[in-house]
Design a protein around this motif. Structure first.
Motif, mmCIF file in Angstrom:
data_model
loop_
_atom_site.group_PDB
_atom_site.id
_atom_site.type_symbol
_atom_site.label_atom_id
_atom_site.label_comp_id
_atom_site.label_asym_id
_atom_site.label_seq_id
_atom_site.Cartn_x
_atom_site.Cartn_y
_atom_site.Cartn_z
ATOM 1 N N HIS A 114 32.478 51.574 -13.466
ATOM 2 C CA HIS A 114 32.782 51.379 -12.059
ATOM 3 C C HIS A 114 34.107 50.631 -11.891
ATOM 4 N N PRO A 115 35.062 51.204 -11.181
ATOM 5 C CA PRO A 115 36.332 50.503 -10.961
ATOM 6 C C PRO A 115 36.156 49.330 -10.002
ATOM 7 N N THR A 116 36.967 48.308 -10.194
ATOM 8 C CA THR A 116 36.916 47.139 -9.324
ATOM 9 C C THR A 116 38.192 47.074 -8.498
ATOM 10 N N LEU A 117 38.039 47.248 -7.196
ATOM 11 C CA LEU A 117 39.188 47.174 -6.288
ATOM 12 C C LEU A 117 38.990 45.939 -5.414
ATOM 13 N N GLY A 118 39.524 44.829 -5.876
ATOM 14 C CA GLY A 118 39.292 43.560 -5.203
ATOM 15 C C GLY A 118 40.327 43.243 -4.145
ATOM 16 N N PRO A 119 40.402 41.974 -3.758
ATOM 17 C CA PRO A 119 41.352 41.545 -2.717
ATOM 18 C C PRO A 119 42.758 41.367 -3.272
ATOM 19 N N LEU A 120 43.730 41.373 -2.378
ATOM 20 C CA LEU A 120 45.129 41.190 -2.741
ATOM 21 C C LEU A 120 45.760 40.219 -1.752
ATOM 22 N N GLU A 121 46.484 39.250 -2.276
ATOM 23 C CA GLU A 121 47.144 38.252 -1.436
ATOM 24 C C GLU A 121 48.537 38.753 -1.051
ATOM 25 N N VAL A 122 48.791 38.941 0.250
ATOM 26 C CA VAL A 122 50.084 39.424 0.740
ATOM 27 C C VAL A 122 50.570 38.501 1.858
ATOM 28 N N PHE A 123 51.672 37.785 1.590
ATOM 29 C CA PHE A 123 52.246 36.873 2.580
ATOM 30 C C PHE A 123 51.193 35.922 3.160
ATOM 31 N N GLY A 124 50.359 35.383 2.287
ATOM 32 C CA GLY A 124 49.353 34.405 2.707
ATOM 33 C C GLY A 124 48.105 35.000 3.304
ATOM 34 N N LYS A 125 48.034 36.342 3.388
ATOM 35 C CA LYS A 125 46.848 37.002 3.941
ATOM 36 C C LYS A 125 46.170 37.822 2.852
ATOM 37 N N THR A 126 44.855 37.873 2.939
ATOM 38 C CA THR A 126 44.070 38.610 1.946
ATOM 39 C C THR A 126 43.672 39.974 2.511
ATOM 40 N N ILE A 127 44.034 41.027 1.778
ATOM 41 C CA ILE A 127 43.663 42.386 2.185
ATOM 42 C C ILE A 127 43.001 43.096 1.011
ATOM 43 N N TRP A 128 42.307 44.181 1.293
ATOM 44 C CA TRP A 128 41.717 45.017 0.235
ATOM 45 C C TRP A 128 42.852 45.712 -0.511
ATOM 46 N N ILE A 129 42.845 45.637 -1.842
ATOM 47 C CA ILE A 129 43.935 46.210 -2.631
ATOM 48 C C ILE A 129 44.040 47.724 -2.465
ATOM 49 N N GLY A 130 42.927 48.343 -2.053
ATOM 50 C CA GLY A 130 42.931 49.787 -1.837
ATOM 51 C C GLY A 130 43.960 50.221 -0.803
ATOM 52 N N TRP A 131 44.176 49.360 0.233
ATOM 53 C CA TRP A 131 45.177 49.694 1.252
ATOM 54 C C TRP A 131 46.582 49.724 0.648
ATOM 55 N N ALA A 132 46.865 48.751 -0.206
ATOM 56 C CA ALA A 132 48.179 48.704 -0.862
ATOM 57 C C ALA A 132 48.357 49.901 -1.795
ATOM 58 N N MET A 133 47.272 50.269 -2.490
ATOM 59 C CA MET A 133 47.331 51.421 -3.387
ATOM 60 C C MET A 133 47.625 52.704 -2.613
ATOM 61 N N MET A 134 46.939 52.889 -1.502
ATOM 62 C CA MET A 134 47.141 54.114 -0.715
ATOM 63 C C MET A 134 48.531 54.155 -0.099
ATOM 64 N N ALA A 135 49.055 52.982 0.283
ATOM 65 C CA ALA A 135 50.424 52.936 0.826
ATOM 66 C C ALA A 135 51.431 53.329 -0.252
ATOM 67 N N ALA A 136 51.221 52.825 -1.479
ATOM 68 C CA ALA A 136 52.117 53.168 -2.587
ATOM 69 C C ALA A 136 52.033 54.656 -2.912
ATOM 70 N N LEU A 137 50.821 55.199 -2.899
ATOM 71 C CA LEU A 137 50.637 56.622 -3.176
ATOM 72 C C LEU A 137 51.294 57.482 -2.088
ATOM 73 N N ALA A 138 51.174 57.039 -0.846
ATOM 74 C CA ALA A 138 51.797 57.779 0.257
ATOM 75 C C ALA A 138 53.317 57.785 0.093
ATOM 76 N N TYR A 139 53.878 56.650 -0.326
ATOM 77 C CA TYR A 139 55.321 56.581 -0.575
ATOM 78 C C TYR A 139 55.720 57.511 -1.712
#
Length: 304
Positions: A114-139
């Motif tokens: 099972h893959p682990t997609l945890g939180p990611l700290e961005v500019f002091g805010k915590t988001i789901w890393i999946g959002w960052a992954m999908m943004a990178a893939l879209a780029y």
């Protein structure tokens, strides 16, 4: 082998510029994907394919550099086959890397990892890393779509298999990005297998492209009949040329081979015409592609 005809020099220069743009965009994609890769198998496979996407462009630029070198005493036939050798090297790397990724993702599916997609700290805010992954893939999808569409018609006019393979690789890159996004979305909805399944799909596509390209490259290096762009079938240009020469010299054996984007012909069992004939007059296909016939030689039959 002759230099590229004047009417195609603008296409070749355009291809060179596009490949430099490819290296720049692809390098930025590789860096961004690496930063957000995490433990996702789909992201790992997508990042690997993006990294491999640097190879065809690099190989094309190296091949063009060597093609322009004049023949010398050590290499009296010039350096046109650098294109074929580079083509084989890049396609082989693609195939073997695809096999490794297929094994890697398949083993994780079998082990039900099972893959682990945890939180990611961005500019002091915590988001789901999946959002960052999908943004990178879209780029990672946008540049390949544009560059691939620009390269394909140029590769067709130049009859350059390395450039054509690169255009196909660009298509595989944006398809990989879409598959990766679907895998991340699947994990977000609790489908643990979606990530590895997307990775396996990406790896299979890499193996397919690499294997098909390697077959064509090997046929070219062992003096096989010229193949069509993007496939293993005999090229229409080669069929027309062989039929035309066979009609002109019915008792002879016609042999064709491909060197880079050019075709060399040999007529075995016929004497060379006493009157000089321009190479373009032997060409039986599209007149605009007569430049592809770079050499025509005559040889006696063995034992004659």
């Amino acid at each position: 082998m002759p230099p590229v005809p004047d009417k195609l020099k603008s296409d070749l220069n355009r291809a060179i510029h596009l490949e430099w743009w490819t290296l720049g965009w692809q390098a930025s994609i590789v860096v961004i994907m690496f930063l957000v890769m995490g433990s996702s198998q789909a992201m790992k496979s997508a990042w690997t394919e993006d990294l491999l996407g640097l190879l065809p462009a690099t190989v094309f630029l190296l091949a063009v550099h060597f093609e322009r070198k004049a023949p010398n005493r050590r290499f009296p036939y010039g350096f046109q086959r650098v294109n074929s050798l580079a083509f084989l090297a890049s396609s082989s790397v693609l195939a073997f890397m695809g096999l490794y990724l297929l094994y890697d993702s398949g083993s994780k599916l079998i082990a039900m990892e099972h893959p682990t997609l945890g939180p990611l700290e961005v500019f002091g805010k915590t988001i789901w890393i999946g959002w960052a992954m999908m943004a990178a893939l879209a780029y990672s999808v946008v540049p390949p779509v544009i560059l691939g569409r620009l390269k394909k018609p140029i590769a067709e006019r130049l009859k350059d298999k390395v450039l054509h393979t690169d255009a196909l690789m660009q298509k595989a890159d944006w398809m990989t990005g879409v598959a990766g996004i679907l895998g991340i979305v699947g994990v977000g909805f609790g489908l643990w297998w979606a990530d590895s399944a997307a990775a396996a799909l990406i790896a299979f596509d890499i193996v397919h492209d690499g294997y098909r390209a390697a077959r064509v490259a090997m046929a070219e290096l062992i003096d096989g009949m010229p193949r069509e762009l993007g496939g293993t079938a005999i090229a229409d240009d080669a069929k027309a040329l062989r039929e035309g020469l066979q009609e002109r010299f019915p008792e002879a054996e016609v042999r064709l081979r491909e060197t880079g984007r050019y075709i060399a012909a040999e007529v075995v069992g016929a004497e060379a015409p006493t009157k000089a004939v321009a190479l373009k007059d032997y060409w039986a296909g599209d007149p605009d592609r007569a430049w592809r016939l770079a050499n025509l030689s005559f040889a006696p039959r063995e034992g004659a």
